[in-house]
Design a protein around this motif. Structure first.
Motif, PDB file in Angstrom:
ATOM      1  N   TYR A 174       8.365 -15.007   5.607  1.00  0.00           N
ATOM      2  CA  TYR A 174       8.435 -13.562   5.719  1.00  0.00           C
ATOM      3  C   TYR A 174       8.925 -12.953   4.413  1.00  0.00           C
ATOM      4  N   GLY A 175       9.944 -13.542   3.837  1.00  0.00           N
ATOM      5  CA  GLY A 175      10.488 -13.048   2.578  1.00  0.00           C
ATOM      6  C   GLY A 175       9.459 -13.079   1.463  1.00  0.00           C
ATOM      7  N   ALA A 176       8.685 -14.168   1.418  1.00  0.00           N
ATOM      8  CA  ALA A 176       7.662 -14.281   0.378  1.00  0.00           C
ATOM      9  C   ALA A 176       6.564 -13.243   0.579  1.00  0.00           C
ATOM     10  N   ILE A 177       6.242 -12.960   1.827  1.00  0.00           N
ATOM     11  CA  ILE A 177       5.231 -11.935   2.121  1.00  0.00           C
ATOM     12  C   ILE A 177       5.720 -10.568   1.648  1.00  0.00           C
ATOM     13  N   VAL A 178       6.968 -10.240   1.967  1.00  0.00           N
ATOM     14  CA  VAL A 178       7.517  -8.954   1.532  1.00  0.00           C
ATOM     15  C   VAL A 178       7.491  -8.867   0.006  1.00  0.00           C
ATOM     16  N   GLY A 179       7.860  -9.976  -0.633  1.00  0.00           N
ATOM     17  CA  GLY A 179       7.842 -10.023  -2.093  1.00  0.00           C
ATOM     18  C   GLY A 179       6.461  -9.743  -2.656  1.00  0.00           C
ATOM     19  N   GLN A 180       5.456 -10.355  -2.042  1.00  0.00           N
ATOM     20  CA  GLN A 180       4.076 -10.156  -2.507  1.00  0.00           C
ATOM     21  C   GLN A 180       3.625  -8.716  -2.291  1.00  0.00           C
ATOM     22  N   LEU A 181       3.973  -8.146  -1.147  1.00  0.00           N
ATOM     23  CA  LEU A 181       3.595  -6.764  -0.852  1.00  0.00           C
ATOM     24  C   LEU A 181       4.226  -5.802  -1.860  1.00  0.00           C
ATOM     25  N   LEU A 182       5.459  -6.092  -2.256  1.00  0.00           N
ATOM     26  CA  LEU A 182       6.124  -5.229  -3.230  1.00  0.00           C
ATOM     27  C   LEU A 182       5.410  -5.283  -4.573  1.00  0.00           C
ATOM     28  N   LYS A 183       4.802  -6.437  -4.853  1.00  0.00           N
ATOM     29  CA  LYS A 183       4.032  -6.541  -6.100  1.00  0.00           C
ATOM     30  C   LYS A 183       2.713  -5.791  -5.996  1.00  0.00           C
ATOM     31  N   ASP A 184       2.108  -5.859  -4.822  1.00  0.00           N
ATOM     32  CA  ASP A 184       0.746  -5.338  -4.659  1.00  0.00           C
ATOM     33  C   ASP A 184       0.654  -3.847  -4.388  1.00  0.00           C
ATOM     34  N   PHE A 185       1.656  -3.288  -3.744  1.00  0.00           N
ATOM     35  CA  PHE A 185       1.532  -1.890  -3.369  1.00  0.00           C
ATOM     36  C   PHE A 185       2.332  -0.983  -4.286  1.00  0.00           C
ATOM     37  N   GLU A 186       1.791   0.204  -4.481  1.00  0.00           N
ATOM     38  CA  GLU A 186       2.362   1.171  -5.426  1.00  0.00           C
ATOM     39  C   GLU A 186       3.783   1.549  -5.060  1.00  0.00           C
ATOM     40  N   SER A 187       3.977   1.934  -3.798  1.00  0.00           N
ATOM     41  CA  SER A 187       5.281   2.469  -3.433  1.00  0.00           C
ATOM     42  C   SER A 187       5.943   1.635  -2.341  1.00  0.00           C
ATOM     43  N   VAL A 188       7.249   1.735  -2.307  1.00  0.00           N
ATOM     44  CA  VAL A 188       8.012   1.011  -1.299  1.00  0.00           C
ATOM     45  C   VAL A 188       7.695   1.573   0.091  1.00  0.00           C
ATOM     46  N   VAL A 189       7.432   2.880   0.141  1.00  0.00           N
ATOM     47  CA  VAL A 189       7.063   3.512   1.417  1.00  0.00           C
ATOM     48  C   VAL A 189       5.804   2.852   1.970  1.00  0.00           C
ATOM     49  N   GLU A 190       4.872   2.566   1.075  1.00  0.00           N
ATOM     50  CA  GLU A 190       3.625   1.909   1.496  1.00  0.00           C
ATOM     51  C   GLU A 190       3.915   0.504   2.021  1.00  0.00           C
ATOM     52  N   VAL A 191       4.837  -0.190   1.372  1.00  0.00           N
ATOM     53  CA  VAL A 191       5.205  -1.532   1.838  1.00  0.00           C
ATOM     54  C   VAL A 191       5.817  -1.442   3.236  1.00  0.00           C
ATOM     55  N   ASN A 192       6.702  -0.478   3.419  1.00  0.00           N
ATOM     56  CA  ASN A 192       7.301  -0.270   4.750  1.00  0.00           C
ATOM     57  C   ASN A 192       6.215  -0.063   5.793  1.00  0.00           C
ATOM     58  N   ASN A 193       5.201   0.745   5.438  1.00  0.00           N
ATOM     59  CA  ASN A 193       4.098   1.005   6.366  1.00  0.00           C
ATOM     60  C   ASN A 193       3.313  -0.256   6.679  1.00  0.00           C
ATOM     61  N   GLN A 194       3.040  -1.043   5.636  1.00  0.00           N
ATOM     62  CA  GLN A 194       2.301  -2.288   5.830  1.00  0.00           C
ATOM     63  C   GLN A 194       3.051  -3.232   6.761  1.00  0.00           C
ATOM     64  N   LEU A 195       4.368  -3.311   6.573  1.00  0.00           N
ATOM     65  CA  LEU A 195       5.177  -4.190   7.419  1.00  0.00           C
ATOM     66  C   LEU A 195       5.130  -3.726   8.869  1.00  0.00           C
ATOM     67  N   GLU A 196       5.206  -2.415   9.066  1.00  0.00           N
ATOM     68  CA  GLU A 196       5.168  -1.873  10.428  1.00  0.00           C
ATOM     69  C   GLU A 196       3.816  -2.158  11.064  1.00  0.00           C
ATOM     70  N   LYS A 197       2.776  -2.007  10.277  1.00  0.00           N
ATOM     71  CA  LYS A 197       1.415  -2.234  10.775  1.00  0.00           C
ATOM     72  C   LYS A 197       1.209  -3.694  11.169  1.00  0.00           C
ATOM     73  N   MET A 198       1.721  -4.585  10.322  1.00  0.00           N
ATOM     74  CA  MET A 198       1.633  -6.016  10.630  1.00  0.00           C
ATOM     75  C   MET A 198       2.350  -6.295  11.940  1.00  0.00           C
ATOM     76  N   GLY A 199       3.526  -5.691  12.058  1.00  0.00           N
ATOM     77  CA  GLY A 199       4.310  -5.875  13.273  1.00  0.00           C
ATOM     78  C   GLY A 199       3.580  -5.356  14.494  1.00  0.00           C
ATOM     79  N   TYR A 200       2.927  -4.215  14.340  1.00  0.00           N
ATOM     80  CA  TYR A 200       2.174  -3.611  15.441  1.00  0.00           C
ATOM     81  C   TYR A 200       1.096  -4.565  15.945  1.00  0.00           C
ATOM     82  N   ASN A 201       0.327  -5.128  15.011  1.00  0.00           N
ATOM     83  CA  ASN A 201      -0.723  -6.078  15.397  1.00  0.00           C
ATOM     84  C   ASN A 201      -0.147  -7.317  16.064  1.00  0.00           C
ATOM     85  N   ILE A 202       0.971  -7.777  15.543  1.00  0.00           N
ATOM     86  CA  ILE A 202       1.636  -8.926  16.149  1.00  0.00           C
ATOM     87  C   ILE A 202       2.105  -8.573  17.558  1.00  0.00           C
ATOM     88  N   GLY A 203       2.671  -7.384  17.694  1.00  0.00           N
ATOM     89  CA  GLY A 203       3.173  -6.938  18.992  1.00  0.00           C
ATOM     90  C   GLY A 203       2.091  -6.910  20.057  1.00  0.00           C
TER      91      GLY A 203
END
Lengths: 189, 234
Positions: free
Chosen positions: A32-61
């Motif tokens: 999970y930590g490595a995924i967050v790290g990669q997302l921070l590299k790939d996405f422009e803003s931290v807000v976008e990373v937060n959104n991506q994490l929520e979206k991933m969680g939604y699909n998992i849910g």
């Protein structure tokens, strides 16, 4: 249907956790930590990373709820408080091996807070200064709760009210019920 | 990118989590990374492999903290020690089983076979071919995991993966868990990067045919392994 007491639910959660196939939590935490790290590299803003994490969680849910219902054999909750207890005592326990508790329940506002004192996702994690204000590292959890509940016709909003990684003493998520969705599929006959 | 996962010096609580969490996280990870790459499979594969690398590196680092470095030996024996450690202790800690087969040419190539690769257990499609194709994008992470672990243990290498159908069940072994019959086998080829120039003696010695490979570890149910494998308590 009689409301199940948190202690009953705790027992159900413990038993369910005993039966599920388990893995080394470190593998999960580090992945999970490595995924967050990669997302921070790939996405422009931290807000976008937060959104991506929520979206991933939604699909998992959306998917995890099936697993949950199959392994816990629990029926409908009689009220929102029970929903919170079930998530914290059975859901969290069965999947993450830790329990969360309902720390605040407001029947009128139809919301509850879930207090997570021990969080496997954040083992060994320390946020660098630049992300402390903005990154919602555990946002995946909000998504999982939202997705799982939506799959059972409850539309909710989840938000962090306390975050241990940002200096608070614990992590707390507020879950607010927006509406109970009517079944789209009409009954036969 | 500053490293931000701090590893506590103290021993960690031996925590467990439900396997479903990891399985679902893997699926989402692949989908999210693919989306962020506009479905560029190669770029996504590169990123997923990198994620696996970081995880493998950290895990191996933790597990070998007490063990210490692998001692320098002549030729490629140190590499072999490292790969064997990966196939036994490390594999068991992560996948709850040992590797089923290890072959090497005793120089720079190792083929690790797991007949029922745990990370692909939930996979199924209508045909074997479709299943193997779908599994491809999930192999980048394990490739990176292995490369990262080996890197941490002192071995620079490249790792390739090949998904295969499971071998037919051994008729002598009773089926204890029906789930064990569904799954996919995986063969990981590790190509070690050797920096040391060959001595003139090695260059002049007759080189065995490139296709020859010696079985180093065979762990089959009911068979006596050619190398005794001791499984450490979890």
């Amino acid at each position: 249907m009689a409301t199940k007491k948190p202690t009953d639910l705790q027992r159900i959660g413990d038993q369910a956790f005993l039966k599920v196939e388990k893995i080394n939590a470190e593998l999960f935490t580090l992945t999970y930590g490595a995924i967050v790290g990669q997302l921070l590299k790939d996405f422009e803003s931290v807000v976008e990373v937060n959104n991506q994490l929520e979206k991933m969680g939604y699909n998992i849910g959306l998917r995890i709820i099936d697993d949950f219902l199959a392994k816990s054999s629990l029926g409908r909750c009689s009220d929102l408080k029970e929903t919170g207890d079930v998530i914290g005592k059975v859901g969290f326990k069965m999947f993450l091996g830790v329990t969360a508790s309902v720390s605040k329940y407001d029947q009128k506002k139809q919301e509850f807070n879930l207090l997570i004192e021990d969080n496997p996702l954040t083992d060994f994690v320390e946020l660098p200064e630049e992300y402390k204000e903005s990154l919602l590292y555990c946002n995946i959890l909000c998504g999982v709760i939202r997705g799982a509940l939506e799959a059972i016709q409850m539309k909710v909003e989840c938000e962090f009210v306390k975050d241990a990684l940002r200096g608070d003493d614990a992590t707390e998520i507020r879950v607010k019920l927006i509406e109970i969705m009517k079944d789209d599929i009409p009954a036969d006959g | 990118f500053a490293l931000w996962l701090t590893m506590s010096q103290q021993t960690v609580i031996k925590r467990e989590a439900c396997e479903t969490c990891l399985e679902l996280l893997m699926i989402e990870m692949v989908e999210t990374i693919l989306r962020s790459c506009d479905s560029d499979l190669e770029l996504a594969g590169y990123k997923l492999e990198n994620i696996g690398f970081r995880v493998g590196q950290k895990l191996a680092e933790r597990y070998t903290r007490e063990r210490g470095r692998f001692e320098e030996k002549k030729d490629n024996e140190k590499d072999l020690d490292i790969v064997k450690y990966l196939c036994k202790e490390f594999w068991f800690a992560i996948f709850k089983k040992n590797v089923d087969n290890l072959k090497t040419n005793h120089r720079d190539k190792y083929v690790i076979t797991d007949n029922n690769f745990r990370m692909l257990r939930r996979f199924s499609a209508d045909t074997q071919e479709a299943t193997e194709k779908a599994a491809e994008k999930y192999m980048h992470f394990p490739r990176g995991l292995i490369r990262g672990a080996l890197n941490s243990l002192g071995m620079e290498c490249e790792v390739r993966a090949e998904v295969r159908p499971m071998p037919p069940p051994n008729p002598k072994v009773p089926i204890t868990d029906p789930k064990d019959n569904y799954g996919l086998a995986c063969a990981f080829t590790v190509l070690a990067k050797i920096n040391v120039p060959l001595s003139s003696q090695q260059l002049n010695a007759s080189v065995p045919a490139s296709t020859s490979a010696t079985q180093v570890l065979v762990a089959g149910a009911g068979q006596t392994p050619s190398v005794q494998v001791t499984v450490p308590p979890n």
